[in-house]
Design a protein around this motif. Structure first.
Motif, PDB file in Angstrom:
ATOM      1  N   MET A 171       0.830  -1.201   0.000  1.00  0.00           N
ATOM      2  CA  MET A 171       0.000   0.000   0.000  1.00  0.00           C
ATOM      3  C   MET A 171       0.871   1.261   0.000  1.00  0.00           C
ATOM      4  O   MET A 171       0.559   2.237  -0.683  1.00  0.00           O
ATOM      5  N   GLN A 172       1.952   1.231   0.760  1.00  0.00           N
ATOM      6  CA  GLN A 172       2.871   2.373   0.752  1.00  0.00           C
ATOM      7  C   GLN A 172       3.547   2.497  -0.610  1.00  0.00           C
ATOM      8  O   GLN A 172       3.763   3.604  -1.116  1.00  0.00           O
ATOM      9  N   ALA A 173       3.859   1.350  -1.204  1.00  0.00           N
ATOM     10  CA  ALA A 173       4.445   1.364  -2.551  1.00  0.00           C
ATOM     11  C   ALA A 173       3.480   1.997  -3.545  1.00  0.00           C
ATOM     12  O   ALA A 173       3.868   2.848  -4.357  1.00  0.00           O
ATOM     13  N   ALA A 174       2.210   1.592  -3.475  1.00  0.00           N
ATOM     14  CA  ALA A 174       1.204   2.144  -4.386  1.00  0.00           C
ATOM     15  C   ALA A 174       1.080   3.655  -4.204  1.00  0.00           C
ATOM     16  O   ALA A 174       0.935   4.403  -5.179  1.00  0.00           O
ATOM     17  N   HIS A 175       1.161   4.104  -2.966  1.00  0.00           N
ATOM     18  CA  HIS A 175       1.099   5.544  -2.685  1.00  0.00           C
ATOM     19  C   HIS A 175       2.263   6.271  -3.367  1.00  0.00           C
ATOM     20  O   HIS A 175       2.074   7.333  -3.983  1.00  0.00           O
ATOM     21  N   CYS A 176       3.454   5.689  -3.285  1.00  0.00           N
ATOM     22  CA  CYS A 176       4.631   6.303  -3.921  1.00  0.00           C
ATOM     23  C   CYS A 176       4.481   6.346  -5.436  1.00  0.00           C
ATOM     24  O   CYS A 176       4.787   7.361  -6.074  1.00  0.00           O
ATOM     25  N   TYR A 177       4.015   5.245  -6.015  1.00  0.00           N
ATOM     26  CA  TYR A 177       3.854   5.202  -7.468  1.00  0.00           C
ATOM     27  C   TYR A 177       2.813   6.219  -7.935  1.00  0.00           C
ATOM     28  O   TYR A 177       2.995   6.884  -8.959  1.00  0.00           O
ATOM     29  N   ARG A 178       1.729   6.332  -7.172  1.00  0.00           N
ATOM     30  CA  ARG A 178       0.681   7.283  -7.556  1.00  0.00           C
ATOM     31  C   ARG A 178       1.222   8.719  -7.495  1.00  0.00           C
ATOM     32  O   ARG A 178       0.961   9.533  -8.394  1.00  0.00           O
ATOM     33  N   LEU A 179       1.981   9.024  -6.447  1.00  0.00           N
ATOM     34  CA  LEU A 179       2.587  10.353  -6.336  1.00  0.00           C
ATOM     35  C   LEU A 179       3.535  10.610  -7.502  1.00  0.00           C
ATOM     36  O   LEU A 179       3.550  11.699  -8.082  1.00  0.00           O
ATOM     37  N   ALA A 180       4.338   9.599  -7.829  1.00  0.00           N
ATOM     38  CA  ALA A 180       5.285   9.749  -8.934  1.00  0.00           C
ATOM     39  C   ALA A 180       4.548  10.051 -10.233  1.00  0.00           C
ATOM     40  O   ALA A 180       4.968  10.915 -11.019  1.00  0.00           O
TER      41      ALA A 180
END
Length: 208
Positions: free
Chosen positions: A121-130
């Motif tokens: 979930m934290q990974a998905a948050h980072c990808y979405r921000l990117a």
């Protein structure tokens, strides 16, 4: 590998040069921008010092001073930390890269969470921000995470693979999307997507 690098390696193997001598020669090679020199230098310094903290501080100082070579060193050092499965140090490197505007840093942070820490979930948050910050390639990472994390979110995976295909035109996204279509009773169009993707991937391999 560059001829100079081969000579240095042979001399080290025969005991003619000490590790410190090799590091000094590699540093000179880096200043001349010879291929592979900086990768070998970081490995040698790691072997001599066994001190990731000291190396990172040195590289941060170089980048802060505006050294382009320092950025190359820093990115390779991040790869070394990744290879060593040192998630904490890799995150520190990639966050520093992010602060200094090095392309792809946010996605790298996401990959640490995704693959080393398994915090999807934290990974998905980072990808979405990117992606929101303009890194369109992050759409593939986001879709891939939604598809393969536990539990899966296939609706979001499909959405982001579609975005990746439209925005980034990444053939692997097209293939993943085709596989999703096949798995959800849209076999005809899914198989067509897979065929198109495989053709695009083969073309890229030939060009490479």
């Amino acid at each position: 590998m560059d001829t100079l690098m081969t000579v240095i390696k042979k001399e080290k193997d025969f005991g003619i040069l000490s590790e410190y001598d090799v590091a000094e020669e590699l540093y000179k090679a880096c200043k001349l921008k010879l291929p592979h020199a900086y990768q070998l230098l970081i490995k040698m310094v790691q072997k001599i010092e066994n001190d990731n903290r000291g190396i990172l501080e040195m590289l941060e100082t170089a980048v802060g001073a505006g050294s382009p070579l320092g950025k190359d060193f820093l990115q390779y050092f991040g790869e070394c930390c990744w290879d060593e499965q040192d998630a904490a140090k890799a995150l520190e490197v990639y966050r520093f890269e992010l602060e200094h505007g090095i392309a792809g840093a946010r996605v790298k942070i996401g990959m640490v969470y995704d693959e080393l820490l398994e915090d999807h979930m934290q990974a998905a948050h980072c990808y979405r921000l990117a992606f929101q910050e303009g890194d369109e390639a992050a759409a593939y990472n986001l879709a891939f995470t939604y598809r393969y994390m536990e539990p899966q979110d296939l609706l979001l995976a499909e959405k982001w693979f579609e975005i990746s295909v439209k925005r980034d035109k990444y053939p692997h996204s097209l293939r993943e999307l085709g596989e999703l279509y096949v798995a959800t009773d849209r076999e005809k169009i899914g198989l067509l997507m897979i065929k198109q993707a495989d053709q695009q991937i083969a073309k890229l391999i030939d060009e490479w």
